[in-house]
Scaffold this motif. Structure first.
Motif, PDB file in Angstrom:
ATOM      1  N   ILE A 419       0.914  -1.269  -0.094  1.00 13.89           N
ATOM      2  CA  ILE A 419       0.252  -0.021   0.079  1.00 13.89           C
ATOM      3  C   ILE A 419       0.942   1.141   0.032  1.00 13.89           C
ATOM      4  N   ALA A 420       2.013   1.133   0.394  1.00 11.41           N
ATOM      5  CA  ALA A 420       3.070   2.372   0.474  1.00 11.41           C
ATOM      6  C   ALA A 420       3.282   2.632  -0.898  1.00 11.41           C
ATOM      7  N   ALA A 421       3.259   1.979  -1.792  1.00 14.89           N
ATOM      8  CA  ALA A 421       3.482   2.131  -3.233  1.00 14.89           C
ATOM      9  C   ALA A 421       2.512   3.430  -3.829  1.00 14.89           C
ATOM     10  N   LEU A 422       1.449   3.589  -3.202  1.00 16.43           N
ATOM     11  CA  LEU A 422       0.564   4.689  -3.406  1.00 16.43           C
ATOM     12  C   LEU A 422       1.160   5.869  -3.318  1.00 16.43           C
ATOM     13  N   PHE A 423       1.847   5.958  -1.977  1.00 10.78           N
ATOM     14  CA  PHE A 423       2.426   7.137  -1.770  1.00 10.78           C
ATOM     15  C   PHE A 423       3.855   7.525  -2.901  1.00 10.78           C
ATOM     16  N   SER A 424       4.571   6.583  -3.157  1.00 14.02           N
ATOM     17  CA  SER A 424       5.322   6.610  -3.801  1.00 14.02           C
ATOM     18  C   SER A 424       5.246   7.128  -5.384  1.00 14.02           C
ATOM     19  N   ILE A 425       4.027   6.598  -5.812  1.00  8.49           N
ATOM     20  CA  ILE A 425       3.624   7.244  -7.071  1.00  8.49           C
ATOM     21  C   ILE A 425       3.257   8.649  -6.965  1.00  8.49           C
ATOM     22  N   GLY A 426       2.492   8.938  -5.984  1.00  4.40           N
ATOM     23  CA  GLY A 426       2.273  10.409  -5.939  1.00  4.40           C
ATOM     24  C   GLY A 426       3.414  11.394  -5.825  1.00  4.40           C
ATOM     25  N   ALA A 427       4.484  10.956  -5.127  1.00  4.81           N
ATOM     26  CA  ALA A 427       5.814  11.563  -5.225  1.00  4.81           C
ATOM     27  C   ALA A 427       6.726  11.791  -6.573  1.00  4.81           C
ATOM     28  N   LEU A 473      17.616  14.722  -9.971  1.00  6.93           N
ATOM     29  CA  LEU A 473      18.422  14.285  -8.868  1.00  6.93           C
ATOM     30  C   LEU A 473      17.648  13.259  -7.936  1.00  6.93           C
ATOM     31  N   MET A 474      16.287  13.760  -7.756  1.00  7.92           N
ATOM     32  CA  MET A 474      15.347  12.941  -6.975  1.00  7.92           C
ATOM     33  C   MET A 474      14.990  11.743  -7.341  1.00  7.92           C
ATOM     34  N   LEU A 475      14.843  11.363  -8.938  1.00 13.51           N
ATOM     35  CA  LEU A 475      14.360  10.319  -9.490  1.00 13.51           C
ATOM     36  C   LEU A 475      14.905   9.059  -9.025  1.00 13.51           C
ATOM     37  N   PRO A 476      16.204   8.913  -8.987  1.00 14.18           N
ATOM     38  CA  PRO A 476      16.770   7.663  -8.404  1.00 14.18           C
ATOM     39  C   PRO A 476      16.737   7.533  -6.700  1.00 14.18           C
ATOM     40  N   ILE A 477      16.832   8.731  -6.357  1.00 18.53           N
ATOM     41  CA  ILE A 477      16.678   8.725  -4.775  1.00 18.53           C
ATOM     42  C   ILE A 477      15.384   8.106  -4.131  1.00 18.53           C
ATOM     43  N   LEU A 478      14.533   8.649  -4.872  1.00 19.86           N
ATOM     44  CA  LEU A 478      13.022   7.914  -4.391  1.00 19.86           C
ATOM     45  C   LEU A 478      12.725   6.414  -4.564  1.00 19.86           C
ATOM     46  N   CYS A 479      13.745   6.171  -5.582  1.00 16.41           N
ATOM     47  CA  CYS A 479      13.627   4.634  -5.725  1.00 16.41           C
ATOM     48  C   CYS A 479      14.605   3.725  -4.886  1.00 16.41           C
ATOM     49  N   LEU A 480      15.318   4.231  -4.001  1.00 11.34           N
ATOM     50  CA  LEU A 480      16.288   3.688  -3.113  1.00 11.34           C
ATOM     51  C   LEU A 480      15.385   2.761  -2.118  1.00 11.34           C
ATOM     52  N   PRO A 481      15.690   1.551  -1.737  1.00 15.72           N
ATOM     53  CA  PRO A 481      15.292   0.907  -0.321  1.00 15.72           C
ATOM     54  C   PRO A 481      16.048   1.384   0.662  1.00 15.72           C
ATOM     55  N   THR A 482      15.175   0.996   2.080  1.00  9.46           N
ATOM     56  CA  THR A 482      15.943   1.539   3.256  1.00  9.46           C
ATOM     57  C   THR A 482      17.531   0.497   3.558  1.00  9.46           C
ATOM     58  N   THR A 483      17.283  -0.585   3.037  1.00  3.98           N
ATOM     59  CA  THR A 483      18.077  -1.605   3.166  1.00  3.98           C
ATOM     60  C   THR A 483      18.913  -2.132   2.064  1.00  3.98           C
ATOM     61  N   TRP A 495       9.297  -0.500  -3.923  1.00  9.43           N
ATOM     62  CA  TRP A 495       8.689  -0.676  -4.960  1.00  9.43           C
ATOM     63  C   TRP A 495       8.066   0.270  -6.213  1.00  9.43           C
ATOM     64  N   THR A 496       8.900   1.337  -5.916  1.00  7.86           N
ATOM     65  CA  THR A 496       8.550   2.417  -6.522  1.00  7.86           C
ATOM     66  C   THR A 496       8.819   2.324  -7.986  1.00  7.86           C
ATOM     67  N   CYS A 497       9.870   1.891  -8.434  1.00 12.86           N
ATOM     68  CA  CYS A 497      10.286   1.391  -9.791  1.00 12.86           C
ATOM     69  C   CYS A 497       9.402   0.679 -10.462  1.00 12.86           C
ATOM     70  N   LEU A 498       8.835  -0.370  -9.898  1.00  9.68           N
ATOM     71  CA  LEU A 498       7.780  -1.159 -10.353  1.00  9.68           C
ATOM     72  C   LEU A 498       6.442  -0.907 -10.507  1.00  9.68           C
ATOM     73  N   VAL A 499       5.819  -0.028  -9.466  1.00 11.95           N
ATOM     74  CA  VAL A 499       4.665   0.484  -9.567  1.00 11.95           C
ATOM     75  C   VAL A 499       4.538   1.541 -10.344  1.00 11.95           C
ATOM     76  N   TYR A 500       5.633   2.678 -10.621  1.00 12.41           N
ATOM     77  CA  TYR A 500       5.361   3.614 -11.466  1.00 12.41           C
ATOM     78  C   TYR A 500       5.977   3.315 -12.792  1.00 12.41           C
ATOM     79  N   GLY A 501       7.157   2.495 -12.713  1.00 13.56           N
ATOM     80  CA  GLY A 501       7.902   2.231 -14.121  1.00 13.56           C
ATOM     81  C   GLY A 501       6.963   1.293 -14.934  1.00 13.56           C
ATOM     82  N   ALA A 502       6.368   0.487 -14.417  1.00 13.08           N
ATOM     83  CA  ALA A 502       5.618  -0.773 -15.143  1.00 13.08           C
ATOM     84  C   ALA A 502       4.644   0.195 -16.063  1.00 13.08           C
ATOM     85  N   PRO A 503       3.482   0.980 -15.407  1.00 18.97           N
ATOM     86  CA  PRO A 503       2.755   1.541 -16.237  1.00 18.97           C
ATOM     87  C   PRO A 503       3.207   2.319 -17.150  1.00 18.97           C
TER      88      PRO A 503
END
Length: 547
Positions: A419-427, A473-483, A495-503
């Motif tokens: 569900i956090a993917a929804l927030f990633s898409i918004g950003a 600058l922020m495009l790759p940063i927003l796709c980084l995992p915490t670990t 999962w930002t890359c997949l949720v936004y990148g796939a569509p």
């Protein structure tokens, strides 16, 4: 090409070698009624007036500020700002990110003043792109913006439902909300927002005006109530700790962790484009709408930073907040620093503000869907672009967005990571859409851009350029995992890359295979020529006539 004698109107048409790029009509179409300045401006862009202009500067700002929703936005993304970089990331991160976000907002406002249409950035990308690339630029901008827009209301309403259920858990510690209950409550809120967004424009404007006033009052009440009502001894953390200590919740360096904390700022500060999409319903649109964009971003940025400061100076146990059983960091923080009754009161204010914010998101998304359906971008566009004759609002587009929002919320059953993917898409989706037309205007059009009455003067290109660089600058940063490495699991994956990148990959592939054959950019509903002159006898672009 028109056979009009351009030399007879030197105040408008000059030698194109020295004239800005324009999207103005060579001749206004015949009309059975007199047109005011707003309608003439819209006609110059190729559209006829279909909405009532019942939004003013204040009500447009009100809806944009409601979409911004500083208090509920901060409450929803607290785990991102505080969780990634702690208090130092909150106070420094907000300042740094906001400086560049103001550049993006100002550059967007300049586009809005020149082209005040509900298509907004999508229309600007089509008009300003180099010859032959207008439809593709509009295609990418439109889909990215639409994906971000339709995910906004579901993400806000999900966060709202989580706060409501957290309040129930506080009152009844034995109650643990299930995913099914969260989904049902989110669905109910989405249905209510769909119904309100289908009302006449005048009613929506009033509703959001009241909601914005409440948002502002609640925000200031919260900023005052927290430091005065805190149970901390001493009341405030030392400045050296607030500004200097970084609680790094990632496995990257402190600097990268601070950059990662920008995702909360970017998601929070992505609602100011709503004024652009409402410009066809706003009076004095080419001045009021850009002012509303700048006011929303500027006021939101300053007041939001004060909220960050209040929380940073009073928070006591960041790891405890992040791991709380309530599952809602804002509620956990309030209980940590305030008496329960006071914390519940602030949480209640946040919930009401969240409802207003979700409503604003639904309205803005419906206008974007309408604008793109008007240009036949979607399957069954003839249905989604209809304006209801009783409410004079795009009711079908509102209902479609509501249904899509409910379907998106099925991600709740996939857990917190899904569900956090929804927030990633918004950003990420929104700022990609923001950056494309700004980049075209700055790096390709340059001084040939025809400004509206609101503009940045000689600072236009530097400000726009800084905004675009920030997004890149922020495009790759927003796709980084915490670990990273062996610690990285599916639960901790970004999962930002997949949720936004796939569509986006899918719509790009659609363009290559099929859409490029029929999609020609904005299909305006009156005769219109995007470019209408030549460079030294050579067409400055393909003359495109839409009917």
């Amino acid at each position: 090409m028109s056979d009009r004698d351009i030399s007879k109107t030197p105040d408008v048409y000059h030698d194109f070698n020295h004239d800005p790029v324009t999207s103005l009509l060579v001749e206004a179409p015949a009309s059975d009624h007199s047109m005011d300045a707003d309608e003439l401006a819209l006609v110059a862009l190729g559209y006829k007036q279909e909405f009532k202009r019942e939004f003013s500067l204040w009500t447009t700002f009100s809806l944009s500020f409601a979409v911004l929703g500083l208090l509920p936005s901060f409450a929803s993304t607290m785990s991102l700002g505080m969780g990634y970089a702690g208090t130092a990331g909150m106070v420094w991160g907000w300042i740094i990110a906001m400086l560049f976000i103001q550049c993006v907002a100002a550059a967007m406002a300049e586009l809005c003043s020149s082209m005040p249409t509900s298509g907004g950035l999508y229309y600007a990308a089509a008009v300003l792109a180099p010859p032959g690339y207008g439809p593709f630029a509009a295609w990418l901008t439109g889909w990215s913006n639409w994906i971000g827009q339709i995910s906004a209301a579901p993400s806000v309403d999900y966060a709202l439902a989580a706060m409501i259920l957290a309040a129930a858990s506080i009152n009844n510690p034995s109650y643990v909300p299930t995913r099914y209950q969260t989904f049902l409550l989110t669905t109910l809120i989405l249905i209510v927002h769909t119904a309100i967004s289908s009302m006449p424009t005048r009613w929506i404007a009033k509703f959001n005006s009241y909601g914005s006033v409440f948002n502002i009052l609640a925000l200031f009440i919260t900023i005052i109530a927290i430091p005065t009502g805190t149970l901390n001894v001493p009341k405030f953390n030392p400045s050296s700790q607030v500004w200097g200590d970084i609680y790094n919740g990632t496995e990257f360096s402190d600097g990268v962790a601070v950059l990662m904390s920008f995702v909360g700022v970017i998601w929070t500060m992505s609602g100011y484009d709503s004024a652009f999409h409402l410009s066809e319903e706003c009076s004095n649109a080419n001045v009021a709408s850009p002012r509303a964009i700048v006011m929303t971003a500027g006021i939101g940025g300053v007041v939001g930073w004060f909220l960050q400061l209040v929380v940073a100076y009073t928070v006591q146990d960041i790891p405890g907040i992040m791991s709380s059983n309530l599952g809602q960091p804002w509620a956990s923080y309030l209980l940590q620093v305030m008496p329960q009754n006071t914390a519940m009161a602030i949480l209640a204010l946040t919930i009401i503000c969240g409802f207003s914010m979700g409503q604003g998101c639904m309205v803005a998304a419906s206008r974007v869907s309408y604008a793109y359906a008007r240009d036949d971008c979607f399957p069954l566009s003839r249905i989604w672009k209809q304006v209801n004759p009783y409410t004079t609002t795009p009711v079908n587009a509102v209902i479609a967005n509501g249904v899509l929002g409910i379907l998106m919320c099925l991600l709740i059953f996939g857990g917190s990571t899904a569900i956090a993917a929804l927030f990633s898409i918004g950003a990420i989706a929104q700022y990609v859409a923001f950056a494309i037309p700004i980049a075209v205007r700055v790096f390709f059009v340059g001084n040939r851009f025809r400004r509206g009455p609101w503009h940045l003067g000689r600072f236009s290109r530097p400000i726009g350029g800084m905004g675009v660089m920030f997004v890149l600058l922020m495009l790759p940063i927003l796709c980084l995992p915490t670990t990273v490495g062996s610690d990285l699991t599916a639960e901790g994956m970004n999962w930002t890359c997949l949720v936004y990148g796939a569509p986006m990959f899918a719509v790009t592939l659609w363009w290559v295979i099929d859409a490029r054959k029929w999609f020609e950019g904005p299909k305006v509903n009156i005769e219109h020529e995007i470019y209408n002159t030549t460079f030294d006898g050579v067409p400055s672009s393909e003359t495109v006539v839409y009917t």
